[in-house]
Write a protein that holds these residues in place. Sequence first.
Motif, PDB file in Angstrom:
ATOM      1  N   GLU A  71      35.016-112.280  17.042  1.00 23.83           N
ATOM      2  CA  GLU A  71      33.714-112.940  17.177  1.00 23.83           C
ATOM      3  C   GLU A  71      33.611-113.779  18.450  1.00 23.83           C
ATOM      4  O   GLU A  71      32.980-114.825  18.483  1.00 23.83           O
ATOM      5  N   LYS A  72      34.234-113.291  19.507  1.00 29.69           N
ATOM      6  CA  LYS A  72      34.155-113.935  20.821  1.00 29.69           C
ATOM      7  C   LYS A  72      33.131-113.178  21.662  1.00 29.69           C
ATOM      8  O   LYS A  72      33.435-112.642  22.724  1.00 29.69           O
ATOM      9  N   LEU A  73      31.908-113.157  21.159  1.00 28.90           N
ATOM     10  CA  LEU A  73      30.855-112.366  21.781  1.00 28.90           C
ATOM     11  C   LEU A  73      30.448-112.901  23.145  1.00 28.90           C
ATOM     12  O   LEU A  73      30.151-112.119  24.053  1.00 28.90           O
ATOM     13  N   ASP A  74      30.440-114.229  23.308  1.00 25.87           N
ATOM     14  CA  ASP A  74      30.095-114.802  24.611  1.00 25.87           C
ATOM     15  C   ASP A  74      31.148-114.426  25.649  1.00 25.87           C
ATOM     16  O   ASP A  74      30.823-114.076  26.790  1.00 25.87           O
ATOM     17  N   GLU A  75      32.414-114.492  25.251  1.00 30.46           N
ATOM     18  CA  GLU A  75      33.496-114.119  26.157  1.00 30.46           C
ATOM     19  C   GLU A  75      33.416-112.627  26.508  1.00 30.46           C
ATOM     20  O   GLU A  75      33.622-112.239  27.657  1.00 30.46           O
ATOM     21  N   ALA A  76      33.089-111.813  25.522  1.00 35.80           N
ATOM     22  CA  ALA A  76      32.951-110.371  25.757  1.00 35.80           C
ATOM     23  C   ALA A  76      31.805-110.105  26.737  1.00 35.80           C
ATOM     24  O   ALA A  76      31.937-109.285  27.654  1.00 35.80           O
ATOM     25  N   ALA A  77      30.684-110.793  26.561  1.00 37.48           N
ATOM     26  CA  ALA A  77      29.538-110.611  27.450  1.00 37.48           C
ATOM     27  C   ALA A  77      29.871-111.064  28.873  1.00 37.48           C
ATOM     28  O   ALA A  77      29.499-110.404  29.844  1.00 37.48           O
ATOM     29  N   ARG A  78      30.607-112.195  29.002  1.00 36.34           N
ATOM     30  CA  ARG A  78      31.025-112.661  30.329  1.00 36.34           C
ATOM     31  C   ARG A  78      31.948-111.647  30.998  1.00 36.34           C
ATOM     32  O   ARG A  78      31.797-111.349  32.187  1.00 36.34           O
ATOM     33  N   LEU A  79      32.899-111.115  30.235  1.00 31.96           N
ATOM     34  CA  LEU A  79      33.819-110.117  30.792  1.00 31.96           C
ATOM     35  C   LEU A  79      33.040-108.891  31.267  1.00 31.96           C
ATOM     36  O   LEU A  79      33.275-108.384  32.362  1.00 31.96           O
ATOM     37  N   LEU A  80      32.111-108.437  30.454  1.00 34.75           N
ATOM     38  CA  LEU A  80      31.320-107.262  30.837  1.00 34.75           C
ATOM     39  C   LEU A  80      30.548-107.514  32.134  1.00 34.75           C
ATOM     40  O   LEU A  80      30.530-106.660  33.018  1.00 34.75           O
ATOM     41  N   GLU A  81      29.951-108.681  32.259  1.00 33.65           N
ATOM     42  CA  GLU A  81      29.204-109.002  33.478  1.00 33.65           C
ATOM     43  C   GLU A  81      30.137-109.052  34.695  1.00 33.65           C
ATOM     44  O   GLU A  81      29.783-108.564  35.766  1.00 33.65           O
ATOM     45  N   GLN A  82      31.325-109.637  34.514  1.00 29.60           N
ATOM     46  CA  GLN A  82      32.287-109.678  35.623  1.00 29.60           C
ATOM     47  C   GLN A  82      32.717-108.266  36.012  1.00 29.60           C
ATOM     48  O   GLN A  82      32.831-107.955  37.205  1.00 29.60           O
ATOM     49  N   MET A  83      32.943-107.424  35.025  1.00 26.95           N
ATOM     50  CA  MET A  83      33.351-106.043  35.305  1.00 26.95           C
ATOM     51  C   MET A  83      32.228-105.283  36.006  1.00 26.95           C
ATOM     52  O   MET A  83      32.471-104.548  36.957  1.00 26.95           O
ATOM     53  N   LYS A  84      31.003-105.460  35.536  1.00 22.55           N
ATOM     54  CA  LYS A  84      29.865-104.791  36.176  1.00 22.55           C
ATOM     55  C   LYS A  84      29.705-105.250  37.621  1.00 22.55           C
ATOM     56  O   LYS A  84      29.336-104.461  38.489  1.00 22.55           O
ATOM     57  N   GLY A  85      30.013-106.522  37.875  1.00 20.14           N
ATOM     58  CA  GLY A  85      29.962-107.044  39.233  1.00 20.14           C
ATOM     59  C   GLY A  85      30.978-106.372  40.153  1.00 20.14           C
ATOM     60  O   GLY A  85      30.843-106.399  41.369  1.00 20.14           O
ATOM     61  N   LYS A  86      31.975-105.757  39.558  1.00 22.56           N
ATOM     62  CA  LYS A  86      33.004-105.038  40.316  1.00 22.56           C
ATOM     63  C   LYS A  86      32.761-103.527  40.310  1.00 22.56           C
ATOM     64  O   LYS A  86      33.614-102.747  40.679  1.00 22.56           O
ATOM     65  N   GLY A  87      31.560-103.134  39.825  1.00 22.12           N
ATOM     66  CA  GLY A  87      31.192-101.715  39.851  1.00 22.12           C
ATOM     67  C   GLY A  87      31.450-100.951  38.567  1.00 22.12           C
ATOM     68  O   GLY A  87      31.285 -99.735  38.517  1.00 22.12           O
ATOM     69  N   PHE A  88      31.822-101.631  37.505  1.00 23.97           N
ATOM     70  CA  PHE A  88      32.123-100.978  36.231  1.00 23.97           C
ATOM     71  C   PHE A  88      30.860-100.451  35.568  1.00 23.97           C
ATOM     72  O   PHE A  88      29.842-101.132  35.513  1.00 23.97           O
ATOM     73  N   VAL A  89      30.941 -99.225  35.074  1.00 20.26           N
ATOM     74  CA  VAL A  89      29.873 -98.623  34.288  1.00 20.26           C
ATOM     75  C   VAL A  89      30.538 -97.976  33.071  1.00 20.26           C
ATOM     76  O   VAL A  89      31.313 -97.030  33.220  1.00 20.26           O
ATOM     77  N   PRO A  90      30.266 -98.480  31.862  1.00 17.31           N
ATOM     78  CA  PRO A  90      30.897 -97.885  30.682  1.00 17.31           C
ATOM     79  C   PRO A  90      30.331 -96.491  30.396  1.00 17.31           C
ATOM     80  O   PRO A  90      29.174 -96.210  30.677  1.00 17.31           O
ATOM     81  N   ASP A  91      31.172 -95.650  29.833  1.00 23.25           N
ATOM     82  CA  ASP A  91      30.812 -94.270  29.501  1.00 23.25           C
ATOM     83  C   ASP A  91      30.501 -94.216  28.003  1.00 23.25           C
ATOM     84  O   ASP A  91      31.414 -94.264  27.177  1.00 23.25           O
ATOM     85  N   GLU A  92      29.222 -94.114  27.664  1.00 23.61           N
ATOM     86  CA  GLU A  92      28.813 -94.203  26.262  1.00 23.61           C
ATOM     87  C   GLU A  92      29.416 -93.097  25.405  1.00 23.61           C
ATOM     88  O   GLU A  92      29.908 -93.357  24.304  1.00 23.61           O
ATOM     89  N   LYS A  93      29.396 -91.877  25.884  1.00 28.38           N
ATOM     90  CA  LYS A  93      29.960 -90.767  25.104  1.00 28.38           C
ATOM     91  C   LYS A  93      31.453 -90.987  24.849  1.00 28.38           C
ATOM     92  O   LYS A  93      31.934 -90.832  23.723  1.00 28.38           O
ATOM     93  N   ALA A  94      32.190 -91.395  25.879  1.00 29.51           N
ATOM     94  CA  ALA A  94      33.630 -91.615  25.731  1.00 29.51           C
ATOM     95  C   ALA A  94      33.923 -92.786  24.794  1.00 29.51           C
ATOM     96  O   ALA A  94      34.837 -92.715  23.966  1.00 29.51           O
ATOM     97  N   VAL A  95      33.138 -93.860  24.904  1.00 25.12           N
ATOM     98  CA  VAL A  95      33.331 -95.015  24.017  1.00 25.12           C
ATOM     99  C   VAL A  95      33.081 -94.603  22.570  1.00 25.12           C
ATOM    100  O   VAL A  95      33.839 -94.960  21.673  1.00 25.12           O
TER     101      VAL A  95
END
Length: 172
Positions: free
Chosen positions: A124-148
């Motif tokens: 239940e660390k949703l804020d931390e998860a959202a921050r991590l996702l934003e940091q990763m996206k800032g580095k060019g990360f794009v999650p693959d929905e089908k693979a996930v």
Amino acid sequence: MTNKVVPLPYDPFSNKLAVELPSDPKDLQQIFHDMRTGEGLFNHAVKLFAHCPKRPKEALKVFMRMLVFGESSNAYTYAVLIKCLTEDVKFVEACKYVLEMMDKGMRPNVQTYTCVFEGLVREEKLDEAARLLEQMKGKGFVPDEKAVREVLASKKGTVFRNVTNLLFGNPL
């Protein structure tokens, strides 16, 4: 959580190990020496992490010793380290190493980033998860929905929904 050992690579034609295991897997100095003198990092990273301790702090200790001995990490060693770190919900270093990996020009594979987000959501660390996702996206990360969805196929319920919602823009 279960303690899983990363399977060793096998030669698909002979069904034998593709790497030779060290005679003493705890002799890290010898393994690091061998990395520098011929067989290469991948072969020895497999040897090293095949015997990776099942506790996150021990896995991190092995990783740090590898760096102290002058060995650089690759995407495989990061992936194994991150997976080991996510095995313990109290040990949150996994996020740091995902970002470090990306800073070095490596991209986490779907299993690697999914296990990190799954652990954060489960705790239940949703804020931390959202921050991590934003940091990763800032580095060019794009999650693959089908693979996930394939990685999380056996994990239906709130964790599955929250991870997919987080990664693909649906509100939590």
